[in-house]
Design a protein around this motif. Structure first.
Motif, PDB file in Angstrom:
ATOM      1  N   PRO A   1       0.733  -1.290   0.378  1.00  0.00           N
ATOM      2  CA  PRO A   1      -0.088   0.011  -0.228  1.00  0.00           C
ATOM      3  C   PRO A   1       0.752   1.188  -0.131  1.00  0.00           C
ATOM      4  O   PRO A   1       2.071   1.239   0.434  1.00  0.00           O
ATOM      5  CB  PRO A   1      -0.662  -0.313   1.139  1.00  0.00           C
ATOM      6  N   ASN A   2       0.418   2.160  -0.404  1.00  0.00           N
ATOM      7  CA  ASN A   2       0.970   3.670  -0.584  1.00  0.00           C
ATOM      8  C   ASN A   2      -0.165   4.700  -0.525  1.00  0.00           C
ATOM      9  O   ASN A   2      -0.752   4.889  -1.284  1.00  0.00           O
ATOM     10  CB  ASN A   2       1.784   3.719  -1.966  1.00  0.00           C
ATOM     11  N   PRO A   3      -0.254   5.386   1.044  1.00  0.00           N
ATOM     12  CA  PRO A   3       0.575   5.252   2.097  1.00  0.00           C
ATOM     13  C   PRO A   3       0.899   4.103   2.711  1.00  0.00           C
ATOM     14  O   PRO A   3      -0.138   3.037   2.823  1.00  0.00           O
ATOM     15  CB  PRO A   3       0.027   6.360   2.744  1.00  0.00           C
ATOM     16  N   ALA A   4       1.717   3.770   3.256  1.00  0.00           N
ATOM     17  CA  ALA A   4       2.145   2.540   4.149  1.00  0.00           C
ATOM     18  C   ALA A   4       2.105   2.950   5.571  1.00  0.00           C
ATOM     19  O   ALA A   4       2.947   3.825   6.184  1.00  0.00           O
ATOM     20  CB  ALA A   4       3.421   2.081   3.716  1.00  0.00           C
TER      21      ALA A   4
ATOM     22  N   THR B   1      10.971   5.615 -10.851  1.00  0.00           N
ATOM     23  CA  THR B   1      11.103   6.241  -9.517  1.00  0.00           C
ATOM     24  C   THR B   1       9.753   6.826  -9.101  1.00  0.00           C
ATOM     25  O   THR B   1       9.184   7.756  -9.687  1.00  0.00           O
ATOM     26  CB  THR B   1      12.079   7.341  -9.626  1.00  0.00           C
ATOM     27  N   LYS B   2       9.170   6.481  -7.856  1.00  0.00           N
ATOM     28  CA  LYS B   2       8.002   7.075  -7.520  1.00  0.00           C
ATOM     29  C   LYS B   2       7.941   7.535  -5.776  1.00  0.00           C
ATOM     30  O   LYS B   2       9.036   7.154  -5.319  1.00  0.00           O
ATOM     31  CB  LYS B   2       6.820   6.014  -7.635  1.00  0.00           C
ATOM     32  N   LYS B   3       7.185   8.356  -5.652  1.00  0.00           N
ATOM     33  CA  LYS B   3       7.286   8.580  -4.364  1.00  0.00           C
ATOM     34  C   LYS B   3       6.309   7.402  -3.405  1.00  0.00           C
ATOM     35  O   LYS B   3       5.543   6.867  -3.784  1.00  0.00           O
ATOM     36  CB  LYS B   3       6.254  10.029  -4.295  1.00  0.00           C
ATOM     37  N   LEU B   4       6.898   7.284  -2.017  1.00  0.00           N
ATOM     38  CA  LEU B   4       6.241   6.840  -1.133  1.00  0.00           C
ATOM     39  C   LEU B   4       6.199   7.289   0.245  1.00  0.00           C
ATOM     40  O   LEU B   4       6.928   8.281   0.702  1.00  0.00           O
ATOM     41  CB  LEU B   4       7.281   5.319  -0.823  1.00  0.00           C
ATOM     42  N   ILE B   5       5.060   7.250   0.683  1.00  0.00           N
ATOM     43  CA  ILE B   5       4.721   7.840   2.239  1.00  0.00           C
ATOM     44  C   ILE B   5       4.512   6.947   2.983  1.00  0.00           C
ATOM     45  O   ILE B   5       4.021   5.822   3.007  1.00  0.00           O
ATOM     46  CB  ILE B   5       3.389   8.556   1.975  1.00  0.00           C
TER      47      ILE B   5
END
Length: 379
Positions: A311-314, A373-377
């Motif tokens: 999941p993202n956000p994690a 490349t991606k964003k992860l919260i």
């Protein structure tokens, strides 16, 4: 000296009677940008018919100096009753979020060193009022110009050096200016979160980065109905998200990495006794994520069905990564520093993020066919 002791005594007695009123946030029950609007109704200057209603007061520009005698007294570092200026206060934030005091290059006493239109050609001469959101963005209009929640006491010279620059991380590999406590001005870093902005930025020390971030979240909420008409590089021209994406990611990390301090709580309480409104993001830091979650991240990302991360956000210790190829996952922090490398294959399809602090990260996933490349919260 009597003047300083009087301020300290008055501040302590005032703060003791200015906690969050019972029921103050009861109407803030929504999610996303609806929650932001509900918070605006609580802290604005309109009568919104709330059960617990406080009408925000505009005390005028000169009244800021009076407010500062309650809200910005150093009872935390030297603890000597002098003015607390975030651009000159000598303090180092430790990895465990404790602070180590460093010697101040200079100190200001209320009323004595206040800006009188002279000097300010070097540090330590005068203090004045710094708008963390520049006045030029809202044409020096009221009540914005007079709002102590984001207008702070500051060394006059450093205030002038910042001008209307956005906040960011200064690239220390290039030429930059550094002020007495480590505050910097220079080119924005070209790596990490927020690196898509090209230009000069202003960087406060770590101890006060979260303070600045929560001032921006307050401003975007308090002036939600006007902010789409304000012209500033850190804004996106909307009333909902309000803060442009690179800066939203940056401020979110500052908010997490520098949590609310006792100093901020006391400042919030003191301003409430003067203005009759509060900064909700100091009272409840979780509001930031609850409001801007949809802007901070997406539920998953895919690349032609080759890779999927969720999941993202994690909220836990692992992120699932599904792929029909072997991958190398590289995780980068807000400054572009590589903080983790892990192989993802048929035997290990989870990225372990248990050692990462809450905040925004970049994840680079590389296979023999290329990389994304991606964003992860991490929440």
């Amino acid at each position: 000296m009597k003047h300083i002791y009087f301020i300290v005594t008055l501040l302590i007695s005032t703060v003791a009677f200015s906690q969050i009123p019972t029921g103050y946030y009861d109407s803030a029950s929504g999610t996303g940008f609806a929650l932001k609007t509900q918070l605006k109704d609580i802290i604005d200057n309109n009568n919104d018919g709330l059960a617990t209603e406080f009408i925000a007061q505009d005390l005028g520009y000169s009244a800021l100096y009076v407010t500062y005698e309650l809200s910005d007294v150093d009872l935390y570092y030297e603890n000597n009753g002098t003015l607390l200026d975030m651009y000159s206060e000598g303090v180092m934030q430790n990895p465990d979020n404790t602070s180590t005091n460093l010697p101040d290059a200079y100190e200001y006493t209320y009323g004595i060193n206040q800006d009188d239109g002279t000097m300010g050609t070097a540090e330590g001469q005068r203090y004045n009022r710094e708008h963390t959101i520049p006045q030029s963005s809202f044409n020096s209009g009221s009540p914005m110009r007079n709002d102590a929640h984001f207008v702070i006491p500051s060394d006059k010279y450093v205030n002038g050096q910042r001008g209307n620059l956005p906040y960011g991380f200064v690239d220390t590999t290039t030429q930059f200016d550094e002020y007495s406590n480590g505050t910097k001005r220079g080119e924005n870093t070209t790596t990490g979160i927020g690196s898509s902005y090209n230009g000069d930025v202003f960087e406060p020390i770590d101890e006060f980065k979260g303070d600045i971030a929560r001032m921006f979240f307050f401003f975007a909420t308090r002036y939600e109905d006007q902010i789409s008409g304000f012209n500033y590089v850190m804004f996106d021209g909307s009333s909902n998200q309000a803060i442009d994406q690179p800066f939203l990611d940056l401020l979110y990390n500052w908010h997490h990495n520098d949590p609310v301090s006792q100093r901020e709580i006391d400042r919030n309480n003191a301003i409430f006794t003067r203005q009759d409104n509060r900064n909700p993001f100091i009272d409840n830091p979780q509001f930031v994520f609850e409001i801007w979650q949809s802007s901070l991240s997406v539920d998953e990302f895919q690349n032609q069905n080759i890779v999927k991360m969720y999941p993202n956000p994690a909220n836990g210790s692992f992120v699932n990564i599904d792929s029909n190829q072997d991958l190398v996952a590289e995780v980068y922090d807000i400054l572009g520093k590589k903080v983790k490398v892990q192989t993802i294959n048929a035997n290990q399809k989870q990225l372990n993020i248990s050692g990462l602090s809450k905040g925004v990260y970049l994840v680079k996933l590389t296979s023999e066919n290329g990389s994304i490349t991606k964003k992860l919260i991490k929440q």
